[in-house]
Write a protein that holds these residues in place. Structure first.
Motif, PDB file in Angstrom:
ATOM      1  N   ASN A  46      -6.066 -17.026 -10.118  1.00 29.31           N
ATOM      2  CA  ASN A  46      -5.421 -18.310  -9.839  1.00 29.31           C
ATOM      3  C   ASN A  46      -5.625 -18.785  -8.406  1.00 29.31           C
ATOM      4  O   ASN A  46      -5.211 -19.903  -8.066  1.00 29.31           O
ATOM      5  N   ARG A  47      -6.253 -17.967  -7.570  1.00 29.94           N
ATOM      6  CA  ARG A  47      -6.581 -18.374  -6.197  1.00 29.94           C
ATOM      7  C   ARG A  47      -8.095 -18.428  -5.980  1.00 29.94           C
ATOM      8  O   ARG A  47      -8.553 -18.401  -4.843  1.00 29.94           O
ATOM      9  N   ASP A  48      -8.851 -18.531  -7.068  1.00 33.36           N
ATOM     10  CA  ASP A  48     -10.315 -18.549  -6.975  1.00 33.36           C
ATOM     11  C   ASP A  48     -10.785 -19.949  -6.559  1.00 33.36           C
ATOM     12  O   ASP A  48     -10.597 -20.930  -7.280  1.00 33.36           O
ATOM     13  N   ALA A  49     -11.423 -20.029  -5.401  1.00 36.79           N
ATOM     14  CA  ALA A  49     -11.840 -21.321  -4.844  1.00 36.79           C
ATOM     15  C   ALA A  49     -12.953 -21.981  -5.646  1.00 36.79           C
ATOM     16  O   ALA A  49     -13.186 -23.184  -5.500  1.00 36.79           O
ATOM     17  N   GLY A  89      -2.029   7.180 -14.539  1.00 37.05           N
ATOM     18  CA  GLY A  89      -3.091   6.928 -15.488  1.00 37.05           C
ATOM     19  C   GLY A  89      -4.483   7.060 -14.892  1.00 37.05           C
ATOM     20  O   GLY A  89      -4.667   7.421 -13.732  1.00 37.05           O
ATOM     21  N   GLU A  90      -5.466   6.733 -15.725  1.00 39.29           N
ATOM     22  CA  GLU A  90      -6.864   6.887 -15.348  1.00 39.29           C
ATOM     23  C   GLU A  90      -7.345   5.743 -14.458  1.00 39.29           C
ATOM     24  O   GLU A  90      -6.701   4.704 -14.349  1.00 39.29           O
ATOM     25  N   GLU A  91      -8.493   5.960 -13.825  1.00 43.70           N
ATOM     26  CA  GLU A  91      -9.106   4.912 -13.015  1.00 43.70           C
ATOM     27  C   GLU A  91      -9.493   3.732 -13.894  1.00 43.70           C
ATOM     28  O   GLU A  91      -9.672   3.862 -15.109  1.00 43.70           O
ATOM     29  N   ALA A  92      -9.645   2.575 -13.267  1.00 46.46           N
ATOM     30  CA  ALA A  92     -10.014   1.373 -14.016  1.00 46.46           C
ATOM     31  C   ALA A  92     -10.863   0.464 -13.136  1.00 46.46           C
ATOM     32  O   ALA A  92     -10.919   0.619 -11.912  1.00 46.46           O
ATOM     33  N   TRP A  93     -11.533  -0.465 -13.787  1.00 48.17           N
ATOM     34  CA  TRP A  93     -12.137  -1.571 -13.081  1.00 48.17           C
ATOM     35  C   TRP A  93     -11.074  -2.652 -12.877  1.00 48.17           C
ATOM     36  O   TRP A  93     -10.191  -2.821 -13.717  1.00 48.17           O
ATOM     37  N   LEU A  94     -11.185  -3.389 -11.773  1.00 48.38           N
ATOM     38  CA  LEU A  94     -10.314  -4.535 -11.516  1.00 48.38           C
ATOM     39  C   LEU A  94     -11.177  -5.778 -11.358  1.00 48.38           C
ATOM     40  O   LEU A  94     -12.040  -5.835 -10.481  1.00 48.38           O
ATOM     41  N   ALA A  95     -10.946  -6.766 -12.218  1.00 50.64           N
ATOM     42  CA  ALA A  95     -11.646  -8.052 -12.114  1.00 50.64           C
ATOM     43  C   ALA A  95     -10.792  -9.003 -11.282  1.00 50.64           C
ATOM     44  O   ALA A  95      -9.589  -9.135 -11.520  1.00 50.64           O
ATOM     45  N   THR A  96     -11.423  -9.670 -10.309  1.00 46.12           N
ATOM     46  CA  THR A  96     -10.668 -10.535  -9.402  1.00 46.12           C
ATOM     47  C   THR A  96     -11.082 -12.002  -9.478  1.00 46.12           C
ATOM     48  O   THR A  96     -10.319 -12.872  -9.054  1.00 46.12           O
ATOM     49  N   ARG A  97     -12.284 -12.299  -9.997  1.00 51.44           N
ATOM     50  CA  ARG A  97     -12.716 -13.689 -10.103  1.00 51.44           C
ATOM     51  C   ARG A  97     -12.219 -14.302 -11.411  1.00 51.44           C
ATOM     52  O   ARG A  97     -12.085 -13.625 -12.435  1.00 51.44           O
ATOM     53  N   TYR A  98     -11.996 -15.599 -11.368  1.00 54.80           N
ATOM     54  CA  TYR A  98     -11.425 -16.324 -12.500  1.00 54.80           C
ATOM     55  C   TYR A  98     -12.224 -16.108 -13.787  1.00 54.80           C
ATOM     56  O   TYR A  98     -11.663 -15.725 -14.822  1.00 54.80           O
ATOM     57  N   VAL A 138     -12.782 -22.464  -8.709  1.00 56.84           N
ATOM     58  CA  VAL A 138     -12.087 -23.168  -9.792  1.00 56.84           C
ATOM     59  C   VAL A 138     -11.026 -24.121  -9.252  1.00 56.84           C
ATOM     60  O   VAL A 138     -10.848 -25.229  -9.766  1.00 56.84           O
ATOM     61  N   PHE A 139     -10.333 -23.697  -8.191  1.00 53.46           N
ATOM     62  CA  PHE A 139      -9.226 -24.479  -7.636  1.00 53.46           C
ATOM     63  C   PHE A 139      -9.538 -24.856  -6.190  1.00 53.46           C
ATOM     64  O   PHE A 139      -9.701 -23.976  -5.339  1.00 53.46           O
ATOM     65  N   ALA A 140      -9.619 -26.145  -5.919  1.00 51.23           N
ATOM     66  CA  ALA A 140      -9.873 -26.605  -4.553  1.00 51.23           C
ATOM     67  C   ALA A 140      -8.708 -26.219  -3.646  1.00 51.23           C
ATOM     68  O   ALA A 140      -7.543 -26.381  -4.022  1.00 51.23           O
ATOM     69  N   ASP A 141      -9.034 -25.684  -2.471  1.00 50.16           N
ATOM     70  CA  ASP A 141      -8.006 -25.282  -1.499  1.00 50.16           C
ATOM     71  C   ASP A 141      -6.927 -24.462  -2.206  1.00 50.16           C
ATOM     72  O   ASP A 141      -5.751 -24.832  -2.226  1.00 50.16           O
ATOM     73  N   PRO A 142      -7.291 -23.328  -2.791  1.00 46.68           N
ATOM     74  CA  PRO A 142      -6.399 -22.618  -3.707  1.00 46.68           C
ATOM     75  C   PRO A 142      -5.141 -22.034  -3.082  1.00 46.68           C
ATOM     76  O   PRO A 142      -4.160 -21.796  -3.794  1.00 46.68           O
ATOM     77  N   ASP A 143      -5.144 -21.802  -1.760  1.00 47.72           N
ATOM     78  CA  ASP A 143      -3.970 -21.216  -1.128  1.00 47.72           C
ATOM     79  C   ASP A 143      -2.944 -22.267  -0.691  1.00 47.72           C
ATOM     80  O   ASP A 143      -1.948 -21.938  -0.054  1.00 47.72           O
ATOM     81  N   ARG A 144      -3.212 -23.520  -1.051  1.00 49.59           N
ATOM     82  CA  ARG A 144      -2.280 -24.600  -0.737  1.00 49.59           C
ATOM     83  C   ARG A 144      -1.564 -25.049  -2.003  1.00 49.59           C
ATOM     84  O   ARG A 144      -2.180 -25.241  -3.044  1.00 49.59           O
ATOM     85  N   LEU A 145      -0.249 -25.213  -1.907  1.00 54.28           N
ATOM     86  CA  LEU A 145       0.522 -25.764  -3.015  1.00 54.28           C
ATOM     87  C   LEU A 145       0.274 -27.274  -3.059  1.00 54.28           C
ATOM     88  O   LEU A 145       0.536 -27.977  -2.100  1.00 54.28           O
ATOM     89  N   ASP A 146      -0.236 -27.746  -4.192  1.00 55.68           N
ATOM     90  CA  ASP A 146      -0.581 -29.159  -4.324  1.00 55.68           C
ATOM     91  C   ASP A 146      -0.047 -29.663  -5.665  1.00 55.68           C
ATOM     92  O   ASP A 146      -0.658 -29.449  -6.713  1.00 55.68           O
ATOM     93  N   LEU A 147       1.093 -30.345  -5.622  1.00 53.95           N
ATOM     94  CA  LEU A 147       1.731 -30.807  -6.849  1.00 53.95           C
ATOM     95  C   LEU A 147       0.965 -31.926  -7.525  1.00 53.95           C
ATOM     96  O   LEU A 147       1.254 -32.271  -8.676  1.00 53.95           O
ATOM     97  N   ASN A 148      -0.024 -32.493  -6.849  1.00 49.07           N
ATOM     98  CA  ASN A 148      -0.857 -33.536  -7.450  1.00 49.07           C
ATOM     99  C   ASN A 148      -2.193 -32.998  -7.955  1.00 49.07           C
ATOM    100  O   ASN A 148      -3.085 -33.774  -8.288  1.00 49.07           O
ATOM    101  N   ARG A 149      -2.306 -31.681  -8.036  1.00 50.80           N
ATOM    102  CA  ARG A 149      -3.552 -31.075  -8.498  1.00 50.80           C
ATOM    103  C   ARG A 149      -3.842 -31.564  -9.926  1.00 50.80           C
ATOM    104  O   ARG A 149      -3.026 -31.396 -10.835  1.00 50.80           O
TER     105      ARG A 149
END
Length: 409
Positions: A327-330, A50-59, A332-343
């Motif tokens: 979903n890994r945007d810091a 397909g054709e080229e596209a823009w990619l958005a990466t921030r939340y 929005v999410f504190a310490d986003p690369d850490r799994l935190d079940l109490n988030r």
């Protein structure tokens, strides 16, 4: 035009990056996303087809692309849509904008409300307990994918939609055509899709012969027959077939993905075992943390010039939004690369956003909660039964997941 938009002269746009950025590595999020969020949040990409596209990466930018009415999916039908697959499939709600999209979605949304889904929870729990009982009876090692992750969502969607569970082996195989990129030859994909549509067509004919059957498929058939302006015959078959396939494929994949992540975060797993009331929050965190897709797909096309992330997206240009990156945007999410079940604050985009937010999100959420809670409480010693290096991962598909997961307990 704003000053920042004026600065994005097309001559200054860097060459498109090949995308996805790397071959998927288990459930690892490519670090390139983090670099782009920091330095180049809107970047040009070239997918395999397909054709080229823009990619958005921030939340916030991803939410804009998915939720702003100035972007739409319908233009993809006339365009060489950026995609991971050789073939383009122009069918179903995913290639529609309102009001056509609204017309179809309204027909199925009532079956997936929180209240209706909660009414299914006891039956889902019963199915999960039976599957775990059977796996325990067989004894370890046992394949979690085969004995729990696959049959649980399939049986639930079968009972909701009104599809014979005895046919599961057939339609589960055909459903791979929906998520295949290169795992199946093009002719096989078409063969599987034709088989799936034909199978649904036979069930539709059966509902017409026996109109009193009370299930979602019967309701869709009645909606079609009582008011043909609401649903064409092709839309009926493809909508029901799409619900059957999508209604189990991603959850089948996510159950072992979630278990895999929990086993690799033993501190969080221990917390969950000690306090099963954390299960709902744990499922939300796992939906945020686990990158289900191998890359971004289903581009939105700008209906007019729109500024996103400091660049001017011209009318007619496609934009992809990376859910995994958002979903890994810091911010929005504190310490986003850490799994935190109490988030506590977790506005993840695991089910998408906007008008194309997953219609079955409530069902998938409930199934995942039941699966995680059952496995954690019933099998407190759950662990991998083979070395990590022996685990086999899916290849050539839109989703990441394990082909099998031998476990002991």
């Amino acid at each position: 035009m704003t000053e920042s938009a004026q600065t994005t002269d097309r001559r200054s746009v860097p060459p498109a990056r090949a995308y996805p950025f790397s071959v998927p590595d288990r459930l690892v999020v490519d670090p390139t996303y983090g670099e782009l969020r920091e330095n180049e949040p809107m970047t040009r990409v070239q997918l395999p087809y397909g054709e080229e596209a823009w990619l958005a990466t921030r939340y916030e930018d991803v939410r804009t692309v998915l939720g702003d009415v100035r972007f739409g999916r319908a233009p993809a039908v006339q365009r060489d849509e950026p995609r991971l697959t050789p073939r383009q499939q122009y069918s179903g709600m995913l290639t529609m904008d309102p009001p056509d999209h609204t017309r179809l979605r309204r027909l199925v949304a009532k079956a997936f409300t929180a209240r209706r889904v909660e009414a299914l929870r006891p039956r889902t729990q019963e199915i999960a307990d039976t599957l775990v009982d059977n796996m325990v009876r067989l004894g370890p090692p046992a394949d979690l994918v085969e004995h729990v992750a696959t049959p649980l969502p399939i049986q639930v969607i079968c009972e909701l939609l009104g599809v014979p569970y005895a046919d599961r082996d057939r339609f589960h195989i055909w459903s791979e055509a929906i998520v295949s990129t290169t795992s199946l030859p093009l002719e096989t994909i078409q063969e599987y899709l034709n088989s799936l549509w034909g199978y649904i067509g036979d069930l539709v004919a059966e509902r017409r012969r026996e109109p009193g059957i009370d299930d979602l498929l019967g309701a869709l058939v009645r909606a079609r027959d009582e008011n043909q302006d609401r649903l064409s015959e092709t839309e009926l078959v493809e909508l029901a077939g799409g619900l059957l396939a999508a209604g189990h494929e991603t959850t089948v994949t996510q159950i072992p993905n979630f278990v895999y992540v929990l086993l690799h975060n033993p501190d969080q797993l221990a917390r969950l075992r000690a306090d099963p009331s954390l299960v709902p929050a744990a499922v939300e965190e796992l939906l945020r943390y686990v990158p289900l897709g191998v890359g971004s797909s289903f581009a939105r096309y700008a209906k007019e010039d729109v500024e996103v992330g400091g660049v001017l997206v011209r009318a007619g240009e496609p934009v992809l939004g990376s859910l995994s990156s958002a979903n890994r945007d810091a911010t929005v999410f504190a310490d986003p690369d850490r799994l935190d079940l109490n988030r506590e604050q977790n506005p993840h985009l695991g089910f998408g956003h906007g008008v194309h937010h997953c219609v079955g999100a409530q069902l998938a959420r409930m199934e995942l909660q039941v699966a995680v809670a059952t496995l954690v409480t019933r099998l407190p010693g759950l662990r991998l039964a083979v070395p990590e290096a022996e685990l086999e991962w899916k290849r050539g598909m839109l989703v990441r997941g394990l082909l099998g997961m031998p476990v002991a307990w």
